[in-house]
Design an enzyme around this catalytic site. Sequence first.
Site, PDB file in Angstrom:
ATOM      1  N   THR A  28       0.795  -1.220   0.265  1.00 44.92           N
ATOM      2  CA  THR A  28      -0.058   0.093   0.013  1.00 44.92           C
ATOM      3  C   THR A  28       0.819   1.114  -0.210  1.00 44.92           C
ATOM      4  O   THR A  28       1.614   1.544   0.862  1.00 44.92           O
ATOM      5  CB  THR A  28      -0.890   0.017   1.256  1.00 44.92           C
ATOM      6  N   LYS A 144       3.962  -8.566   4.414  1.00 38.78           N
ATOM      7  CA  LYS A 144       2.707  -8.114   3.992  1.00 38.78           C
ATOM      8  C   LYS A 144       2.020  -8.988   3.082  1.00 38.78           C
ATOM      9  O   LYS A 144       1.863  -8.727   1.802  1.00 38.78           O
ATOM     10  CB  LYS A 144       2.478  -6.727   3.436  1.00 38.78           C
ATOM     11  N   GLU A 177       1.596  -4.478  17.077  1.00 41.09           N
ATOM     12  CA  GLU A 177       1.471  -3.320  16.259  1.00 41.09           C
ATOM     13  C   GLU A 177      -0.089  -2.715  16.724  1.00 41.09           C
ATOM     14  O   GLU A 177      -0.632  -3.331  17.526  1.00 41.09           O
ATOM     15  CB  GLU A 177       1.513  -3.850  14.994  1.00 41.09           C
TER      16      GLU A 177
END
Length: 275
Positions: A28, A144, A177
């Site tokens: 992203t 990811k 996170e």
Amino acid sequence: MVWVNQIEQGTISPFDRGLAYGDGVFATMRTAGAHQTAGVLFLDWHLQRLQQSCQRLGIQWQANDSLIGQLLSLAERYPEHCIKLVLTRGQGGRGYQAPVLSDFTEIVSVHTIPEHYQHWQKQGISLASSPIKLGRQPLLAGMKHLNRLEQVLIKTQPLIANCQDWLVLDTDGYVIESSMANLFAVKEGHIITPAITHAGVSGVMREQMIDHLLKDGFAVTAKAMRYDDLGSAEHIFITNSLFGVVDINTIDQFQFSRWTHTSRFRQVLSVDLSS
């Protein structure tokens, strides 16, 4: 706006392994603002991370000139937007076993950046501890990848009032996170970020932040962090590629003051949404 293998509104096979098994990775990325030189911020780092993740999954992919040209052209057409690049192993059979040879599927889409991210940068946000824990799998940690059902479960939980995101721990109780960003804690001038060795995503903005912190002379340590460790921090901030750097005001019962350096680092990293 979606392109599949650089064909606008192209189609994806129902036998694509990204659809069947989440067999792939994604990035992203944020495009530069109108006041900046056109381009994708940290494009080389995004592509490098994608290639490294593909190598870990046994996918022999690297970005070719045509794909890079497409990304740069879109960045020029759509400043201050999000470009998402999804890469899958391509088509395969019914079973889990990956084919020896396959044609990759590259899916590129363009999206607006949420307007509230600018407010987050100005005011900071609050986190609540998620009841959903991340599984520990070192073979996938940091990537990811397309297997994001844990994040889907996290996001299905209704957020507590006055909180904007979740703090996420793993099944052993270590802080990892937020649901969408990497976390940093500041204690007596020392910067600590959770080690992403068994769960979580090591974001490109996390890498950039660590690099710039070190260049500025800050001591930075990536290590296992327990929930109670948060209580002794003076400042907490989170990072991702779209909202850049955002201060955390509270996490559950813990309260933090805003770090005086976050605004400057947003400028240095060219991710200040107020500019």
